[in-house]
Scaffold this motif. Sequence first.
Motif, short mmCIF file in Angstrom:
data_model
loop_
_atom_site.label_atom_id
_atom_site.label_comp_id
_atom_site.label_asym_id
_atom_site.label_seq_id
_atom_site.Cartn_x
_atom_site.Cartn_y
_atom_site.Cartn_z
N GLN A 89 0.67 -3.94 -24.26
CA GLN A 89 1.96 -3.93 -23.38
C GLN A 89 3.33 -3.60 -24.26
N TYR A 90 3.92 -2.33 -24.08
CA TYR A 90 4.81 -1.81 -25.02
C TYR A 90 6.22 -1.87 -24.58
N MET A 91 6.57 -2.09 -23.32
CA MET A 91 7.80 -2.08 -22.46
C MET A 91 7.98 -2.82 -21.41
N VAL A 92 9.02 -3.48 -21.54
CA VAL A 92 9.00 -4.79 -20.06
C VAL A 92 10.47 -4.20 -19.46
N ASN A 93 10.23 -4.72 -18.21
CA ASN A 93 11.26 -4.77 -17.34
C ASN A 93 11.83 -3.46 -17.00
N SER A 94 10.93 -2.47 -17.09
CA SER A 94 11.38 -1.06 -16.54
C SER A 94 11.53 -0.74 -15.03
N LYS A 95 12.75 -0.39 -14.69
CA LYS A 95 12.95 -0.26 -13.18
C LYS A 95 12.71 1.20 -13.05
N GLU A 96 11.82 1.53 -12.17
CA GLU A 96 11.49 3.03 -11.93
C GLU A 96 11.13 3.10 -10.51
N THR A 97 11.57 4.53 -9.83
CA THR A 97 11.51 4.94 -8.69
C THR A 97 10.51 6.11 -8.57
N ARG A 98 9.66 5.99 -7.78
CA ARG A 98 8.56 7.02 -7.35
C ARG A 98 8.29 6.95 -6.19
N GLY A 99 8.49 8.25 -5.46
CA GLY A 99 8.37 8.57 -3.93
C GLY A 99 9.13 7.56 -3.15
N GLY A 100 10.34 7.53 -3.58
CA GLY A 100 11.25 6.51 -2.87
C GLY A 100 10.87 4.98 -2.92
N TYR A 101 10.02 4.47 -3.91
CA TYR A 101 9.92 3.30 -3.94
C TYR A 101 10.26 2.66 -5.38
N LEU A 124 0.85 -1.25 0.00
CA LEU A 124 0.03 -0.22 0.03
C LEU A 124 0.89 1.31 -0.02
N SER A 125 1.90 1.19 0.79
CA SER A 125 2.97 2.49 0.65
C SER A 125 3.28 2.60 -0.69
N ALA A 126 3.87 1.57 -1.45
CA ALA A 126 4.35 1.65 -2.50
C ALA A 126 3.06 2.29 -3.69
N MET A 127 1.96 1.66 -3.50
CA MET A 127 0.84 2.22 -4.37
C MET A 127 0.50 3.66 -4.10
N LYS A 128 0.76 4.11 -2.82
CA LYS A 128 0.56 5.38 -2.47
C LYS A 128 1.59 6.58 -3.29
N ALA A 129 2.91 5.91 -2.96
CA ALA A 129 3.99 6.87 -3.54
C ALA A 129 4.02 6.76 -4.98
N TRP A 130 3.45 5.70 -5.80
CA TRP A 130 3.23 5.80 -7.18
C TRP A 130 2.18 6.63 -7.60
N ASN A 131 1.35 6.98 -6.93
CA ASN A 131 0.02 7.68 -7.36
C ASN A 131 0.48 9.16 -7.68
N THR A 132 1.51 9.29 -8.62
CA THR A 132 1.59 10.43 -9.24
C THR A 132 0.92 11.33 -10.40
N GLY A 133 0.03 10.40 -10.89
CA GLY A 133 -0.39 10.66 -12.13
C GLY A 133 0.22 10.32 -13.49
N PHE A 134 1.35 9.49 -13.60
CA PHE A 134 1.89 8.99 -14.67
C PHE A 134 1.18 7.78 -14.85
N TYR A 135 0.90 6.92 -13.77
CA TYR A 135 0.11 5.57 -14.33
C TYR A 135 -1.10 5.80 -13.55
N GLY A 136 -2.34 5.37 -13.88
CA GLY A 136 -3.46 5.31 -13.36
C GLY A 136 -4.22 3.95 -13.12
#
Length: 275
Positions: free
Chosen positions: A246-258, A58-70
């Motif tokens: 599905q257009y990209m795979v194995n994308s390592k991404e950091t959002r809000g520290g997660y 839940l903490s990661a989902m909250k941190a990733w809730n930036t508007g880039f992904y919905g």
Amino acid sequence: MAEHRQSKKRRYITWAAVGAVVAAGAGIAAQTSMAATTWPAQKTFTGRAFDTCTAPSLSAMKAWNTGFYGAAAVYIGGKNRGCAQPNLTASWVKSVSSMGWKLIPLYVGAQPPCQKSANPERLTAATAASLGTADAKDAVAKSAALGLKAGSPVYLDMEPYDITDKACNDAVLTYVRAFNKELRAKTYRAGYYGFTSSSAKAVATATDRTDMPGNLWYALWDGKNTTTTDWPFGKTQYTDHSRAHQYMVNSKETRGGYTLTVDRDAWDAPVAITG
């Protein structure tokens, strides 16, 4: 998502802007053998989505809730599901939905008899129909237990296989039809994840459209965030909010520290009904 996101290594061994949500009946017309009942309005999301093997905290989902992904895909079940899901509970679904996330239910059912990988559940010509029905019943039960309500889609994950092997392909399509027919009998929408060179192609080009999925999520790793310009099948197929890419795979991404390793998806198709 190849090899059910178990690992990057196994994936390749096997191979050897957020938009608005709309309520509509889109996609139903493309589906045959619909149950004779009143269907809940389809919930459609258009924008970027991601899928990852294990549902994030839940903490990661909250941190990733930036508007880039919905939207986020979640592996709700299937004997071939590759990862444990300690976070994926009805409470988690309720919490992330309240944050505004849209959810994409994904079920890793039986895999083809000619597929060159080991799977706990593999279909055969003799078992395809019964397995399809049984797996769909399980998918509906798991969806309901998570709070994914009737009218929600379930996307059946079918990994790459040799579609030129007629016996194998026929068995797969028998399984897919049985799975979809049972889903619709329980008032869940039929979706399908596959590869443009194999499993998705088999469904999109099938001459007999009886009980084919009404929504197609195609894997084509070209880095293009679109469901139209690189659509590889007939232009009139899977229109009206029934496509995902599905257009990209194995994308390592950091959002809000997660940090998460995800696959990126362009989405214009049904998502789960949770409210």
